[in-house]
Enzyme design. Structure first.
Site, PDB file in Angstrom:
ATOM      1  N   ARG A 113      21.525 -33.938  -6.552  1.00 30.61           N
ATOM      2  CA  ARG A 113      20.602 -34.419  -5.524  1.00 30.61           C
ATOM      3  C   ARG A 113      19.244 -34.785  -6.127  1.00 30.61           C
ATOM      4  O   ARG A 113      18.875 -34.304  -7.187  1.00 30.61           O
ATOM      5  CB  ARG A 113      20.382 -33.357  -4.447  1.00 30.61           C
ATOM      6  CG  ARG A 113      21.579 -33.068  -3.584  1.00 30.61           C
ATOM      7  CD  ARG A 113      21.200 -32.247  -2.351  1.00 30.61           C
ATOM      8  NE  ARG A 113      20.489 -31.033  -2.695  1.00 30.61           N
ATOM      9  CZ  ARG A 113      19.196 -30.813  -2.418  1.00 30.61           C
ATOM     10  NH1 ARG A 113      18.474 -31.753  -1.818  1.00 30.61           N
ATOM     11  NH2 ARG A 113      18.622 -29.670  -2.748  1.00 30.61           N
ATOM     12  N   ARG A 122      25.643 -40.714  -2.305  1.00 33.01           N
ATOM     13  CA  ARG A 122      25.955 -39.694  -1.317  1.00 33.01           C
ATOM     14  C   ARG A 122      25.220 -39.996  -0.011  1.00 33.01           C
ATOM     15  O   ARG A 122      24.027 -40.298  -0.026  1.00 33.01           O
ATOM     16  CB  ARG A 122      25.532 -38.326  -1.838  1.00 33.01           C
ATOM     17  CG  ARG A 122      26.192 -37.174  -1.098  1.00 33.01           C
ATOM     18  CD  ARG A 122      25.613 -35.829  -1.492  1.00 33.01           C
ATOM     19  NE  ARG A 122      25.591 -35.604  -2.923  1.00 33.01           N
ATOM     20  CZ  ARG A 122      25.186 -34.450  -3.457  1.00 33.01           C
ATOM     21  NH1 ARG A 122      24.798 -33.464  -2.669  1.00 33.01           N
ATOM     22  NH2 ARG A 122      25.168 -34.298  -4.771  1.00 33.01           N
ATOM     23  N   SER A 156      27.497 -27.967  -2.240  1.00 30.93           N
ATOM     24  CA  SER A 156      28.140 -28.741  -3.299  1.00 30.93           C
ATOM     25  C   SER A 156      29.546 -29.150  -2.872  1.00 30.93           C
ATOM     26  O   SER A 156      30.027 -30.226  -3.233  1.00 30.93           O
ATOM     27  CB  SER A 156      28.202 -27.923  -4.586  1.00 30.93           C
ATOM     28  OG  SER A 156      26.909 -27.629  -5.054  1.00 30.93           O
ATOM     29  N   GLN A 161      27.917 -28.109 -12.719  1.00 30.27           N
ATOM     30  CA  GLN A 161      26.528 -28.028 -12.305  1.00 30.27           C
ATOM     31  C   GLN A 161      25.603 -28.575 -13.391  1.00 30.27           C
ATOM     32  O   GLN A 161      25.723 -28.200 -14.558  1.00 30.27           O
ATOM     33  CB  GLN A 161      26.161 -26.564 -12.031  1.00 30.27           C
ATOM     34  CG  GLN A 161      26.869 -25.962 -10.834  1.00 30.27           C
ATOM     35  CD  GLN A 161      26.211 -26.358  -9.510  1.00 30.27           C
ATOM     36  OE1 GLN A 161      25.596 -27.418  -9.396  1.00 30.27           O
ATOM     37  NE2 GLN A 161      26.359 -25.524  -8.515  1.00 30.27           N
ATOM     38  N   ARG A 172      24.815   9.218 -16.168  1.00 33.12           N
ATOM     39  CA  ARG A 172      24.895   7.805 -16.516  1.00 33.12           C
ATOM     40  C   ARG A 172      26.020   7.566 -17.520  1.00 33.12           C
ATOM     41  O   ARG A 172      26.083   8.188 -18.572  1.00 33.12           O
ATOM     42  CB  ARG A 172      23.551   7.343 -17.090  1.00 33.12           C
ATOM     43  CG  ARG A 172      23.457   5.888 -17.536  1.00 33.12           C
ATOM     44  CD  ARG A 172      23.791   4.888 -16.450  1.00 33.12           C
ATOM     45  NE  ARG A 172      23.022   4.960 -15.247  1.00 33.12           N
ATOM     46  CZ  ARG A 172      21.912   4.263 -15.013  1.00 33.12           C
ATOM     47  NH1 ARG A 172      21.423   3.476 -15.939  1.00 33.12           N
ATOM     48  NH2 ARG A 172      21.301   4.365 -13.857  1.00 33.12           N
TER      49      ARG A 172
END
Length: 230
Positions: free
Chosen positions: A11, A70, A81, A105, A161
């Site tokens: 775009r 487009r 998209s 992309q 952890r």
């Protein structure tokens, strides 16, 4: 050779980085990187750039892609998209003849032809409806509740952890490459449908170009590793 059509939505109305899709990245317009990677892929037969911006379409054609204008109705900030890919299917016979639609992309300019081939071939070999690029992640993710308290998403914070090698392997979409079964996508209208196959790209760069700071960081990285434009 089966037909694989790469569709690059681009775009003209970027707000984070004005004119982003034709702004030079390492000396080449951003959309040019995606086109070159697609044209260099062994699996790709056709490359289309879908845009509402005539400047972007002229640049795309100069780099060897087929330009597709487009419509305004699917060109605004809210347009997906997927809508651009669906429009390409309806507008171009080469898309209607494709077995695979490859959605790329522009914001991942360090995507390589080899990575594109890996995703396309994985979809076919693993009989996926969708194959998409991912990278392994090791982050400890949190959600923040309304009271400001943190809650572990992919770990139990109440327990000691864990070491990275002891945790389940997890992956993040890069957002760069999606290979779609054309018939299935046309029916579903979205990129994930049926059997989805994550394709791990071990050397993929994780920075997308959404802000000026992203741009500076990715260009600096690319220069530091010697990735220059042709």
């Amino acid at each position: 050779m089966t037909r694989t059509v790469a569709i690059i939505p681009a775009r003209g109305g970027s707000k984070g980085i004005p004119g982003k899709n034709i702004k030079p990245f390492l000396g080449t317009p951003l959309v040019g990187h995606a086109i070159k990677a697609a044209l260099g892929a062994e699996t790709v037969t056709d490359v289309i750039v879908s845009s509402d911006d005539d400047k972007i379409l002229r640049v795309a054609e100069a780099f060897g892609a087929t330009p597709l204008k487009r419509p305004p109705g699917i060109s605004g900030d809210e347009a997906s998209s997927e809508s651009a890919v669906l429009h390409a299917i309806g507008a171009l016979e080469i898309c209607q003849q494709a077995e695979t639609l490859l959605f790329l992309q522009c914001t991942s300019p360090l995507t390589t032809s080899a990575e594109i081939d890996q995703v396309v071939r994985s979809r076919i070999e693993l009989k996926g409806d969708t194959a998409f690029s991912v990278v392994e992640v090791h982050a400890f993710l949190w959600e923040i509740g309304e009271d400001g308290s943190g809650y572990g998403v992919n770990h139990d914070a109440s327990k000691p952890r864990q070491r990275r090698q002891d945790r389940p392997r997890q992956y993040r979409e890069t957002g760069a490459i999606y290979a779609l079964d054309r018939k299935g996508f046309a029916e579903a209208g979205q990129r994930f449908f049926g059997r989805s196959v994550p394709v791990v790209l071990s050397d993929a760069v994780e920075i997308d170009l959404d802000t000026p700071r992203d741009w500076l960081a990715l260009e600096a990285y690319a220069r530091s590793v010697g990735q220059a434009c042709e």
